[in-house]
Enzyme design. Sequence first.
Site, PDB file in Angstrom:
ATOM      1  N   CYS A  67      -6.581  -3.126 -28.452  1.00 45.58           N
ATOM      2  CA  CYS A  67      -5.354  -2.642 -27.813  1.00 45.58           C
ATOM      3  C   CYS A  67      -4.285  -3.723 -27.755  1.00 45.58           C
ATOM      4  O   CYS A  67      -3.114  -3.464 -28.030  1.00 45.58           O
ATOM      5  CB  CYS A  67      -5.645  -2.131 -26.405  1.00 45.58           C
ATOM      6  SG  CYS A  67      -6.566  -0.598 -26.371  1.00 45.58           S
ATOM      7  N   LEU A  88       5.333  -4.744 -30.418  1.00 45.07           N
ATOM      8  CA  LEU A  88       6.417  -5.555 -29.863  1.00 45.07           C
ATOM      9  C   LEU A  88       7.110  -6.382 -30.947  1.00 45.07           C
ATOM     10  O   LEU A  88       8.277  -6.733 -30.820  1.00 45.07           O
ATOM     11  CB  LEU A  88       5.892  -6.470 -28.754  1.00 45.07           C
ATOM     12  CG  LEU A  88       5.393  -5.762 -27.487  1.00 45.07           C
ATOM     13  CD1 LEU A  88       4.755  -6.773 -26.547  1.00 45.07           C
ATOM     14  CD2 LEU A  88       6.502  -4.990 -26.802  1.00 45.07           C
ATOM     15  N   HIS A 111      -2.816  -4.250 -31.190  1.00 46.98           N
ATOM     16  CA  HIS A 111      -2.010  -3.076 -31.520  1.00 46.98           C
ATOM     17  C   HIS A 111      -0.648  -3.146 -30.823  1.00 46.98           C
ATOM     18  O   HIS A 111       0.395  -2.949 -31.446  1.00 46.98           O
ATOM     19  CB  HIS A 111      -2.795  -1.827 -31.098  1.00 46.98           C
ATOM     20  CG  HIS A 111      -2.100  -0.534 -31.292  1.00 46.98           C
ATOM     21  ND1 HIS A 111      -2.428   0.342 -32.291  1.00 46.98           N
ATOM     22  CD2 HIS A 111      -1.086   0.059 -30.597  1.00 46.98           C
ATOM     23  CE1 HIS A 111      -1.654   1.417 -32.204  1.00 46.98           C
ATOM     24  NE2 HIS A 111      -0.829   1.262 -31.185  1.00 46.98           N
ATOM     25  N   GLU A 112      -0.654  -3.436 -29.527  1.00 47.43           N
ATOM     26  CA  GLU A 112       0.601  -3.445 -28.765  1.00 47.43           C
ATOM     27  C   GLU A 112       1.459  -4.675 -29.074  1.00 47.43           C
ATOM     28  O   GLU A 112       2.685  -4.572 -29.135  1.00 47.43           O
ATOM     29  CB  GLU A 112       0.317  -3.333 -27.260  1.00 47.43           C
ATOM     30  CG  GLU A 112      -0.483  -2.118 -26.830  1.00 47.43           C
ATOM     31  CD  GLU A 112       0.065  -0.755 -27.250  1.00 47.43           C
ATOM     32  OE1 GLU A 112       1.168  -0.666 -27.801  1.00 47.43           O
ATOM     33  OE2 GLU A 112      -0.642   0.243 -27.025  1.00 47.43           O
ATOM     34  N   VAL A 113       0.846  -5.833 -29.286  1.00 46.14           N
ATOM     35  CA  VAL A 113       1.621  -7.012 -29.671  1.00 46.14           C
ATOM     36  C   VAL A 113       2.259  -6.787 -31.040  1.00 46.14           C
ATOM     37  O   VAL A 113       3.412  -7.173 -31.259  1.00 46.14           O
ATOM     38  CB  VAL A 113       0.759  -8.297 -29.626  1.00 46.14           C
ATOM     39  CG1 VAL A 113       1.482  -9.475 -30.266  1.00 46.14           C
ATOM     40  CG2 VAL A 113       0.398  -8.628 -28.172  1.00 46.14           C
TER      41      VAL A 113
END
Length: 165
Positions: free
Chosen positions: A130, A138, A133-135
């Site tokens: 996660c 961004l 994925h989120e970095v």
Amino acid sequence: MAILPIVRYPDQRLRMPCEPVTAFDARLKEMADDLAATMRAAPGIGITAAHVGILEQVTVIELDGPLSQRVYVNPVIEWLSPELQRHTEGSVSMPGVTDEVERPARIRLTYQDLAGATHTDEADGLLAVCLQHEVDQLGGIFWIDRLSRLKRERIVKKFRKMGEQ
């Protein structure tokens, strides 16, 4: 807490790098609360400010419900393990489609909390997936960019077909 409208693929804001947060104030706390509410409503286990069209480096992750909520501001992955793992991924910005993505199994991450304090954590398993994925998001890297061209084209075609129904 407000549920914000989610930006849908192929909106170009999903491909734009987010700016670092510099003000650790009530607005940031409210944004994190709104992101959490939006993520739960989607539903999802992770969301970034970019998913709602706010190009700032904020992500919220909840792997096991609201009590597990973690907010990461200005996250930077400092280290990736050489060992890899495969996990099914998707996005609140592209609901209804998923595919397996291969990523490092463990990471070390530096980030700030809502008060601006700096932390370094290590993660493995689903949390490592996660966070990566989120970095990526961004940084303007959408999850399907981690797939082969053939898989990416198949996912995009399926998502477009779903929108036509």
